[in-house]
Motif scaffolding. Structure first.
Motif, PDB file in Angstrom:
ATOM      1  N   GLY A 142     -36.569   0.586 -15.760  1.00  0.00           N
ATOM      2  CA  GLY A 142     -36.772   1.924 -15.224  1.00  0.00           C
ATOM      3  C   GLY A 142     -37.470   1.968 -13.891  1.00  0.00           C
ATOM      4  O   GLY A 142     -37.533   3.030 -13.261  1.00  0.00           O
ATOM      5  N   ALA A 143     -37.996   0.851 -13.417  1.00  0.00           N
ATOM      6  CA  ALA A 143     -38.705   0.836 -12.138  1.00  0.00           C
ATOM      7  C   ALA A 143     -37.719   1.006 -10.985  1.00  0.00           C
ATOM      8  O   ALA A 143     -36.540   0.693 -11.085  1.00  0.00           O
ATOM      9  N   LEU A 144     -38.233   1.498  -9.839  1.00  0.00           N
ATOM     10  CA  LEU A 144     -37.394   1.648  -8.656  1.00  0.00           C
ATOM     11  C   LEU A 144     -37.263   0.331  -7.902  1.00  0.00           C
ATOM     12  O   LEU A 144     -36.161  -0.111  -7.595  1.00  0.00           O
ATOM     13  N   SER A 145     -38.396  -0.335  -7.585  1.00  0.00           N
ATOM     14  CA  SER A 145     -38.337  -1.565  -6.810  1.00  0.00           C
ATOM     15  C   SER A 145     -39.624  -2.360  -6.985  1.00  0.00           C
ATOM     16  O   SER A 145     -40.663  -1.832  -7.359  1.00  0.00           O
ATOM     17  N   ALA A 146     -39.541  -3.654  -6.645  1.00  0.00           N
ATOM     18  CA  ALA A 146     -40.739  -4.493  -6.656  1.00  0.00           C
ATOM     19  C   ALA A 146     -41.523  -4.335  -5.358  1.00  0.00           C
ATOM     20  O   ALA A 146     -42.749  -4.254  -5.370  1.00  0.00           O
ATOM     21  N   ILE A 147     -40.828  -4.340  -4.206  1.00  0.00           N
ATOM     22  CA  ILE A 147     -41.464  -4.152  -2.899  1.00  0.00           C
ATOM     23  C   ILE A 147     -40.716  -3.059  -2.155  1.00  0.00           C
ATOM     24  O   ILE A 147     -39.479  -3.103  -2.063  1.00  0.00           O
ATOM     25  N   THR A 148     -41.445  -2.084  -1.615  1.00  0.00           N
ATOM     26  CA  THR A 148     -40.853  -1.024  -0.806  1.00  0.00           C
ATOM     27  C   THR A 148     -41.551  -0.985   0.544  1.00  0.00           C
ATOM     28  O   THR A 148     -42.781  -0.937   0.622  1.00  0.00           O
ATOM     29  N   ILE A 149     -40.767  -1.020   1.621  1.00  0.00           N
ATOM     30  CA  ILE A 149     -41.273  -0.782   2.974  1.00  0.00           C
ATOM     31  C   ILE A 149     -40.585   0.471   3.472  1.00  0.00           C
ATOM     32  O   ILE A 149     -39.354   0.544   3.523  1.00  0.00           O
ATOM     33  N   GLU A 150     -41.370   1.480   3.864  1.00  0.00           N
ATOM     34  CA  GLU A 150     -40.800   2.805   4.091  1.00  0.00           C
ATOM     35  C   GLU A 150     -41.408   3.457   5.336  1.00  0.00           C
ATOM     36  O   GLU A 150     -42.549   3.197   5.710  1.00  0.00           O
ATOM     37  N   SER A 151     -40.610   4.309   5.962  1.00  0.00           N
ATOM     38  CA  SER A 151     -41.032   5.145   7.091  1.00  0.00           C
ATOM     39  C   SER A 151     -41.397   4.309   8.308  1.00  0.00           C
ATOM     40  O   SER A 151     -40.619   3.463   8.708  1.00  0.00           O
ATOM     41  N   GLY A 168     -34.922  -5.015  -5.794  1.00  0.00           N
ATOM     42  CA  GLY A 168     -36.004  -5.978  -5.675  1.00  0.00           C
ATOM     43  C   GLY A 168     -36.859  -5.662  -4.461  1.00  0.00           C
ATOM     44  O   GLY A 168     -37.985  -5.198  -4.579  1.00  0.00           O
ATOM     45  N   ILE A 169     -36.317  -5.900  -3.253  1.00  0.00           N
ATOM     46  CA  ILE A 169     -36.970  -5.530  -1.997  1.00  0.00           C
ATOM     47  C   ILE A 169     -36.189  -4.364  -1.407  1.00  0.00           C
ATOM     48  O   ILE A 169     -35.001  -4.494  -1.114  1.00  0.00           O
ATOM     49  N   ARG A 170     -36.860  -3.236  -1.232  1.00  0.00           N
ATOM     50  CA  ARG A 170     -36.212  -2.012  -0.762  1.00  0.00           C
ATOM     51  C   ARG A 170     -36.836  -1.597   0.563  1.00  0.00           C
ATOM     52  O   ARG A 170     -38.045  -1.357   0.630  1.00  0.00           O
ATOM     53  N   ILE A 171     -36.019  -1.530   1.618  1.00  0.00           N
ATOM     54  CA  ILE A 171     -36.492  -1.100   2.934  1.00  0.00           C
ATOM     55  C   ILE A 171     -35.781   0.210   3.255  1.00  0.00           C
ATOM     56  O   ILE A 171     -34.557   0.250   3.349  1.00  0.00           O
ATOM     57  N   GLU A 172     -36.535   1.277   3.439  1.00  0.00           N
ATOM     58  CA  GLU A 172     -35.956   2.619   3.486  1.00  0.00           C
ATOM     59  C   GLU A 172     -36.730   3.467   4.485  1.00  0.00           C
ATOM     60  O   GLU A 172     -37.856   3.155   4.853  1.00  0.00           O
ATOM     61  N   CYS A 215     -30.976  -6.860  -5.067  1.00  0.00           N
ATOM     62  CA  CYS A 215     -32.277  -7.493  -4.868  1.00  0.00           C
ATOM     63  C   CYS A 215     -32.815  -7.277  -3.462  1.00  0.00           C
ATOM     64  O   CYS A 215     -34.026  -7.266  -3.254  1.00  0.00           O
ATOM     65  N   ILE A 216     -31.934  -7.129  -2.457  1.00  0.00           N
ATOM     66  CA  ILE A 216     -32.384  -6.836  -1.094  1.00  0.00           C
ATOM     67  C   ILE A 216     -31.574  -5.650  -0.580  1.00  0.00           C
ATOM     68  O   ILE A 216     -30.344  -5.719  -0.512  1.00  0.00           O
ATOM     69  N   TRP A 217     -32.268  -4.588  -0.189  1.00  0.00           N
ATOM     70  CA  TRP A 217     -31.630  -3.330   0.202  1.00  0.00           C
ATOM     71  C   TRP A 217     -32.213  -2.841   1.517  1.00  0.00           C
ATOM     72  O   TRP A 217     -33.432  -2.725   1.677  1.00  0.00           O
ATOM     73  N   ASN A 218     -31.342  -2.577   2.490  1.00  0.00           N
ATOM     74  CA  ASN A 218     -31.719  -1.992   3.776  1.00  0.00           C
ATOM     75  C   ASN A 218     -30.883  -0.727   3.912  1.00  0.00           C
ATOM     76  O   ASN A 218     -29.676  -0.795   4.140  1.00  0.00           O
ATOM     77  N   SER A 225     -30.431   2.278   5.780  1.00  0.00           N
ATOM     78  CA  SER A 225     -30.072   3.264   6.795  1.00  0.00           C
ATOM     79  C   SER A 225     -29.601   2.570   8.061  1.00  0.00           C
ATOM     80  O   SER A 225     -30.104   1.507   8.434  1.00  0.00           O
ATOM     81  N   SER A 226     -28.658   3.212   8.769  1.00  0.00           N
ATOM     82  CA  SER A 226     -28.146   2.657  10.027  1.00  0.00           C
ATOM     83  C   SER A 226     -29.195   2.665  11.130  1.00  0.00           C
ATOM     84  O   SER A 226     -29.051   1.990  12.147  1.00  0.00           O
ATOM     85  N   THR A 227     -30.279   3.426  10.955  1.00  0.00           N
ATOM     86  CA  THR A 227     -31.355   3.455  11.955  1.00  0.00           C
ATOM     87  C   THR A 227     -32.342   2.307  11.775  1.00  0.00           C
ATOM     88  O   THR A 227     -33.260   2.154  12.572  1.00  0.00           O
ATOM     89  N   GLN A 228     -32.159   1.533  10.736  1.00  0.00           N
ATOM     90  CA  GLN A 228     -33.012   0.366  10.499  1.00  0.00           C
ATOM     91  C   GLN A 228     -32.332  -0.846  11.135  1.00  0.00           C
ATOM     92  O   GLN A 228     -31.406  -1.418  10.579  1.00  0.00           O
ATOM     93  N   VAL A 229     -32.781  -1.227  12.317  1.00  0.00           N
ATOM     94  CA  VAL A 229     -32.027  -2.167  13.146  1.00  0.00           C
ATOM     95  C   VAL A 229     -32.794  -3.473  13.341  1.00  0.00           C
ATOM     96  O   VAL A 229     -33.994  -3.556  13.157  1.00  0.00           O
ATOM     97  N   ASP A 230     -32.015  -4.507  13.717  1.00  0.00           N
ATOM     98  CA  ASP A 230     -32.580  -5.806  14.094  1.00  0.00           C
ATOM     99  C   ASP A 230     -33.369  -6.445  12.955  1.00  0.00           C
ATOM    100  O   ASP A 230     -34.444  -7.008  13.148  1.00  0.00           O
ATOM    101  N   PHE A 231     -32.811  -6.376  11.746  1.00  0.00           N
ATOM    102  CA  PHE A 231     -33.412  -7.037  10.604  1.00  0.00           C
ATOM    103  C   PHE A 231     -32.831  -8.446  10.482  1.00  0.00           C
ATOM    104  O   PHE A 231     -31.718  -8.715  10.907  1.00  0.00           O
ATOM    105  N   GLU A 232     -33.582  -9.333   9.850  1.00  0.00           N
ATOM    106  CA  GLU A 232     -33.066 -10.655   9.528  1.00  0.00           C
ATOM    107  C   GLU A 232     -33.384 -10.973   8.074  1.00  0.00           C
ATOM    108  O   GLU A 232     -34.536 -10.890   7.648  1.00  0.00           O
ATOM    109  N   PHE A 233     -32.330 -11.307   7.327  1.00  0.00           N
ATOM    110  CA  PHE A 233     -32.450 -11.700   5.926  1.00  0.00           C
ATOM    111  C   PHE A 233     -32.052 -13.166   5.860  1.00  0.00           C
ATOM    112  O   PHE A 233     -30.876 -13.502   5.995  1.00  0.00           O
TER     113      PHE A 233
END
Length: 362
Positions: free
Chosen positions: A60-69, A92-96, A122-125, A127-135
Motif C-alpha cells: 500500500g505504500a507509494l514509494s521508498a524514496i521521493t524527490i519532489e518539487s 521504488g525511487i520516485r522523482i516528481e 522501481c525508478i520513476w521520473n 514529467s517532461s520538465t524533469q531534464v538531464d537525469f542520469e540513471f
C-alpha cells in the motif's frame, strides 16, 4: 544531515521540506510498518545526497524514496538497497514535480539495488520538465524503469526477474538508452513519444533476453539510431526483434538500424518498419523467420543483411522526379530505357546528370 539511524514508521520515515540546501541522508535503515506513505521524502531544497540507506516498504505504500518539487538542482541517489516487493507498492525511487512548485533537474540515480513485485516501477521520473537525469548502474529485480523527462540517460542498468511490463521506457526528447541488460519482460526497451513527434533517440549496445512482445520498440521519434544491440528470444511466444513505428506520412523519419544481432527460435519478424520514412537497415545479424517487414505509408527502407545482400524498397516512376545525382534503386513501374519512363514492368534506376536512367546498372 540525517545519518546512521534505525527508524520504524507507519507513514513517512524521513521528510525534509522547502529551503534546505546541501542535505545528506546516508546510512539509515527505514522499516515501514504501515499501510501507506513514503520512506524518505525530499520536498524542495537545493542539492541533496541520498546514499547507502536500507529501506523496506509494506503493501500500500507509494514509494521508498521521493524527490519532489524544487529539490535536486542537482542531487544524487546512490548505493541504496530498496525492497518494494510486498503487495501493491507503486514505486521504488520516485522523482516528481508538484504543479506550480518547479521540477527537479540534473538528478543522478546510480548503483542502487531495488527489489520489486513483478509489476511495479522501481525508478520513476514523472514529467517532461524533469531534464538531464542520469540513471546508471542500477540493479532492478522484478521491476522496471520509466522516465518522461527530456535528455535523460539510461546507462548500464540490469533488469532481471519475471516482469509484467516494459523493462525500460523513455518518453521524452533525446533520450540515450545504452549498455543495459534487460531480461524477461513484455517489451524489453521502449522509446515512446506519443505526441508531438520527439527529436532524436539513441538506443545502442543493449542486451535484451526473453520478451513476450518486442525487443526494441521506438515510436514517433525522428533521427533515431538503433545500433549494436543483442536481441535474443527462445521462448514459446512469437515476437518481433525491432519495431520502428510512426503515425503516418511525415510523422517520423530518418532512423538507422545498424549492426544489431537478432537471434532465437521464435522471433518471427526481425525488423518491422511501420508508417515512417527514411529508414536505413544495414549490417544486422538477423536470423528471424522474416528478416524485415515494412507496412503503412511512407516506409522507405535500404537494407543490407549480414551476408552483404542489398535491398531497396521499390519506388514508382513518379517518385523519381527531383532526385539528386547519385540516387539509385528499383522502380516498380519503369521501363528499361534511357531516360526512364513509366508504364513498364520494372527496372533498376540511377540518377546521372539529373536524368533518371533505367537502361543499365550504375
Amino acid at each position: 544531515e540525517v545519518i546512521d539511524n534505525y527508524i520504524e514508521f507507519s507513514y513517512i520515515g524521513i521528510i525534509t521540506k522547502y529551503g534546505h540546501a546541501n542535505s545528506k541522508f546516508t546510512g539509515n535503515t527505514l522499516i515501514h510498518r504501515g499501510s501507506s506513505g513514503e520512506g524518505l521524502k525530499i520536498e524542495g531544497g537545493v542539492f541533496g545526497v541520498v546514499s547507502h540507506n536500507v529501506i523496506r516498504m509494506l503493501t500500500g505504500a507509494l514509494s521508498a524514496i521521493t524527490i519532489e518539487s524544487l529539490a535536486a538542482n542537482p542531487s544524487a541517489v546512490s548505493s541504496n538497497v530498496i525492497d518494494v516487493s510486498p503487495g501493491t507498492i507503486t514505486y521504488g525511487i520516485r522523482i516528481e514535480n508538484t504543479p506550480g512548485e518547479g521540477s527537479p533537474v540534473r538528478v543522478l540515480v546510480s548503483d542502487n539495488t531495488l527489489f520489486g513485485n513483478g509489476s511495479n516501477t522501481c525508478i520513476w521520473n514523472g514529467s517532461s520538465t524533469q531534464v538531464d537525469f542520469e540513471f546508471k548502474g542500477n540493479y532492478l529485480y522484478n521491476c522496471v524503469i520509466n522516465t518522461f523527462g527530456d535528455r535523460n540517460h539510461i546507462i548500464g542498468n540490469t533488469i532481471n526477474g519475471t516482469i509484467t511490463g516494459d523493462g525500460i521506457t523513455a518518453q521524452g526528447i533525446s533520450p540515450v538508452i545504452k549498455g543495459n541488460l534487460v531480461r524477461n519482460t513484455t517489451n524489453c526497451i521502449v522509446g515512446n513519444a506519443a505526441s508531438p513527434v520527439r527529436s532524436s533517440i539513441d538506443i545502442s549496445n543493449n542486451t535484451c533476453i526473453e520478451f513476450t512482445a518486442v525487443g526494441i520498440r521506438s515510436t514517433r521519434h525522428s533521427n533515431g539510431v538503433i545500433l549494436g544491440n543483442s536481441i535474443i528470444h527462445t521462448g514459446a511466444t512469437a515476437t518481433t526483434g525491432i519495431w520502428v513505428f510512426g503515425n503516418g506520412a511525415g510523422d517520423s523519419a530518418n532512423y538507422k538500424v545498424l549492426g544489431n544481432v537478432i537471434d532465437g527460435t521464435n522471433i518471427t519478424t526481425g525488423v518491422l518498419v511501420q508508417s515512417i520514412s527514411g529508414v536505413k537497415v544495414q549490417g544486422n545479424e538477423n536470423n528471424a523467420a522474416t528478416q524485415y517487414t515494412t507496412t503503412g505509408t511512407n516506409a522507405i527502407v535500404s537494407y543490407i543483411d549480414a551476408t552483404g545482400r542489398e535491398y531497396n524498397t521499390p519506388l514508382l516512376f513518379a517518385s523519381n522526379a527531383g532526385l539528386a545525382n547519385g540516387h539509385r534503386g528499383y522502380c516498380d513501374d519503369c521501363t528499361l530505357a534511357n531516360p526512364c519512363a513509366g508504364g513498364g514492368a520494372g527496372a533498376w534506376f540511377f540518377i546521372q546528370r539529373t536524368v533518371a536512367r533505367c537502361d543499365a546498372m550504375p
